[in-house]
Design a protein around this motif. Structure first.
Motif, PDB file in Angstrom:
ATOM      1  N   SER A 201       0.829  -1.205   0.000  1.00  0.00           N
ATOM      2  CA  SER A 201       0.000   0.000   0.000  1.00  0.00           C
ATOM      3  C   SER A 201       0.865   1.258   0.000  1.00  0.00           C
ATOM      4  N   MET A 202       1.943   1.248   0.761  1.00  0.00           N
ATOM      5  CA  MET A 202       2.833   2.400   0.821  1.00  0.00           C
ATOM      6  C   MET A 202       3.576   2.601  -0.495  1.00  0.00           C
ATOM      7  N   ILE A 203       3.919   1.519  -1.169  1.00  0.00           N
ATOM      8  CA  ILE A 203       4.547   1.624  -2.493  1.00  0.00           C
ATOM      9  C   ILE A 203       3.586   2.302  -3.464  1.00  0.00           C
ATOM     10  N   GLY A 204       2.301   1.951  -3.381  1.00  0.00           N
ATOM     11  CA  GLY A 204       1.305   2.602  -4.217  1.00  0.00           C
ATOM     12  C   GLY A 204       1.239   4.097  -3.958  1.00  0.00           C
ATOM     13  N   ALA A 205       1.340   4.493  -2.681  1.00  0.00           N
ATOM     14  CA  ALA A 205       1.336   5.917  -2.334  1.00  0.00           C
ATOM     15  C   ALA A 205       2.560   6.619  -2.920  1.00  0.00           C
ATOM     16  N   HIS A 206       3.693   5.957  -2.902  1.00  0.00           N
ATOM     17  CA  HIS A 206       4.898   6.541  -3.514  1.00  0.00           C
ATOM     18  C   HIS A 206       4.705   6.714  -5.016  1.00  0.00           C
ATOM     19  N   ASP A 207       4.134   5.719  -5.670  1.00  0.00           N
ATOM     20  CA  ASP A 207       3.933   5.788  -7.121  1.00  0.00           C
ATOM     21  C   ASP A 207       2.941   6.878  -7.498  1.00  0.00           C
ATOM     22  N   ARG A 208       2.067   7.241  -6.573  1.00  0.00           N
ATOM     23  CA  ARG A 208       1.128   8.334  -6.826  1.00  0.00           C
ATOM     24  C   ARG A 208       1.711   9.692  -6.451  1.00  0.00           C
ATOM     25  N   GLY A 209       2.949   9.700  -6.002  1.00  0.00           N
ATOM     26  CA  GLY A 209       3.616  10.955  -5.663  1.00  0.00           C
ATOM     27  C   GLY A 209       3.283  11.481  -4.283  1.00  0.00           C
ATOM     28  N   GLU A 210       2.735  10.616  -3.415  1.00  0.00           N
ATOM     29  CA  GLU A 210       2.317  11.075  -2.089  1.00  0.00           C
ATOM     30  C   GLU A 210       3.434  11.021  -1.055  1.00  0.00           C
ATOM     31  N   LEU A 211       4.501  10.289  -1.353  1.00  0.00           N
ATOM     32  CA  LEU A 211       5.676  10.304  -0.488  1.00  0.00           C
ATOM     33  C   LEU A 211       6.911   9.944  -1.291  1.00  0.00           C
ATOM     34  N   SER A 212       8.056  10.452  -0.864  1.00  0.00           N
ATOM     35  CA  SER A 212       9.300  10.236  -1.576  1.00  0.00           C
ATOM     36  C   SER A 212       9.852   8.845  -1.286  1.00  0.00           C
ATOM     37  N   MET A 213      10.872   8.435  -2.053  1.00  0.00           N
ATOM     38  CA  MET A 213      11.487   7.143  -1.804  1.00  0.00           C
ATOM     39  C   MET A 213      12.144   7.116  -0.426  1.00  0.00           C
ATOM     40  N   ALA A 214      12.788   8.219  -0.042  1.00  0.00           N
ATOM     41  CA  ALA A 214      13.407   8.275   1.292  1.00  0.00           C
ATOM     42  C   ALA A 214      12.351   8.129   2.380  1.00  0.00           C
ATOM     43  N   GLU A 215      11.208   8.777   2.190  1.00  0.00           N
ATOM     44  CA  GLU A 215      10.128   8.674   3.173  1.00  0.00           C
ATOM     45  C   GLU A 215       9.553   7.263   3.214  1.00  0.00           C
ATOM     46  N   LEU A 216       9.456   6.617   2.060  1.00  0.00           N
ATOM     47  CA  LEU A 216       8.955   5.245   1.995  1.00  0.00           C
ATOM     48  C   LEU A 216       9.876   4.302   2.767  1.00  0.00           C
ATOM     49  N   LEU A 217      11.173   4.422   2.534  1.00  0.00           N
ATOM     50  CA  LEU A 217      12.143   3.575   3.225  1.00  0.00           C
ATOM     51  C   LEU A 217      12.070   3.810   4.737  1.00  0.00           C
ATOM     52  N   THR A 218      12.068   5.078   5.115  1.00  0.00           N
ATOM     53  CA  THR A 218      12.061   5.412   6.540  1.00  0.00           C
ATOM     54  C   THR A 218      10.765   4.963   7.195  1.00  0.00           C
TER      55      THR A 218
END
Length: 388
Positions: A201-218
């Motif tokens: 689900s969080m990967i989907g949010a990243h792909d929609r531009g809702e969070l950066s890769m750094a934010e996803l990892l963290t």
């Protein structure tokens, strides 16, 4: 308010071993920086909700520090305002009361499996290694989508990151890089094989531009680390409190209706997290009998606030029917712990199953049936030997 020197509280930083009668007191932390320590329950709630006490300012390089076990700047726990709300919104759906309640059968099965193993090993077994440590790890891995056989990838490293005295900043930095590398690899595998889990689900949010890769990892690492270490600690501390007051354990066994209020009292009396994250004042703020100046650091003592006689009529006792005021163990305000419903559910299930399976559970005889973890940012036990 009494000094926090109760032997059952375990090792505490020196600046916490004092009276909180004044409400707000000046202290010097192990990092050598000056802070205002808030011990008053009502003032603590004010600090935790007042936007003038900033988490984002507290993680800047020259801000006063309590220790070196602090979240990184791109963590949700290090943000204020709209940035914090944006990240919290992305993951909050996984921690609603309804979604968490749906995990109860799974948590019950896991708990029963660990108790079966404890029973097979016989009296004298260690409840920390046998139940309190593996259960939260399995639950979080399932929620996030970490393959069970890979949980060892971060378990030992997490303890190093929470260590505030035994490991160096260099060791912490290396362990953090190792964890980031593992999470980045897991994210790529999830892209290839998405599943019904929080990380997908969080990967989907990243792909929609809702969070950066750094934010996803963290975010992935934050959910695992914070929810794991604190829940391990809370299970061990809660069981220890009941077993060191045997009558409380015995009486609870015959009163399942008292399980929920007892859990809240255990959370209040012996929180795994003794302090809030640091905050820095962005302007002069009157607080009790003092004025916190812009740039000064503030810490909320959850231990003191939870035992404040001004809020709790029986501050140092486990009140059988609960107390009216709300404890601070999960924080307060917009930064209140997202995982509170999940931690509470695990604790309720563990105590319920222990009471059913081991109604005569007690601390093991012999020297040192329990051993405290020392030098950690959270409170907990490294061993809890039990008999029945």
């Amino acid at each position: 308010m009494a000094h926090l020197t109760d032997a059952w509280l375990g090792p505490l930083p020196e600046f916490l071993q004092q009276s909180g009668d004044q409400g707000v007191v000046p202290v010097v932390t192990p990092a050598g920086d000056k802070f205002w320590l808030v011990c008053h329950h009502a003032l603590a709630r004010r600090v935790l909700t007042d936007k003038r006490f900033s988490r984002a300012e507290a993680v800047k390089p020259h801000a006063p520090k309590a220790n070196d076990a602090q979240p990184v700047p791109d963590s949700m726990m290090s943000m204020d305002g709209t940035d914090h709300a944006r990240l919290r919104r992305i993951v909050s759906g996984a921690f609603t009361t309804g979604r968490v309640a749906g995990m109860a059968p799974y948590i019950e099965r896991l708990t029963d499996q660990h108790l079966d193993t404890m029973a097979a090993l016989g009296p004298g077994t260690d409840l920390i290694s046998g139940l309190a440590t593996p259960l939260p790890l399995q639950v979080l891995c399932s929620l996030l989508g970490v393959p069970p056989e890979e949980s060892h990838q971060f378990r030992d490293r997490v303890e190093v990151l929470f260590d505030i005295s035994a490991s160096t900043p260099q060791v912490k930095a290396r362990r953090r890089l190792e964890l980031v590398g593992y999470m980045a690899d897991l994210i790529e595998r999830k892209r290839q094989e998405p599943a019904d889990d929080l990380l997908t689900s969080m990967i989907g949010a990243h792909d929609r531009g809702e969070l950066s890769m750094a934010e996803l990892l963290t975010m992935g690492l934050t959910l695992l680390m914070a929810g794991y270490e604190t829940t391990v600690g809370q299970i061990g501390l809660s069981v220890l409190h009941l077993l060191s007051h045997p009558r409380s354990y015995e009486e609870l066994g015959g009163r399942p209706d008292r399980l929920a209020p007892t859990v809240e009292e255990l959370l209040r009396l012996t929180p795994a997290t003794p302090l809030s994250f640091t905050r820095v004042a962005t302007e002069a703020v009157p607080l009790g009998d003092v004025t916190v100046q812009a740039g000064e650091g503030v810490l909320v003592s959850l231990l003191h606030g939870n035992r404040d006689a001004r809020a709790f009529p029986e501050p140092g006792q486990l009140a059988a029917e609960g107390q009216d005021a709300v404890h601070l163990t999960f924080g307060h305000g917009v930064h209140r712990c997202l995982g509170a419903p999940l931690a509470r559910l695990q604790l309720q299930i563990v105590l319920d199953r222990l009471l059913q399976r081991f109604p005569t559970l007690r601390l093991a005889s012999g020297p040192d049936p329990f051993v405290w973890k020392d030098g950690q940012g959270t409170r907990g036990l490294s061993r809890l030997l039990v008999d029945w």
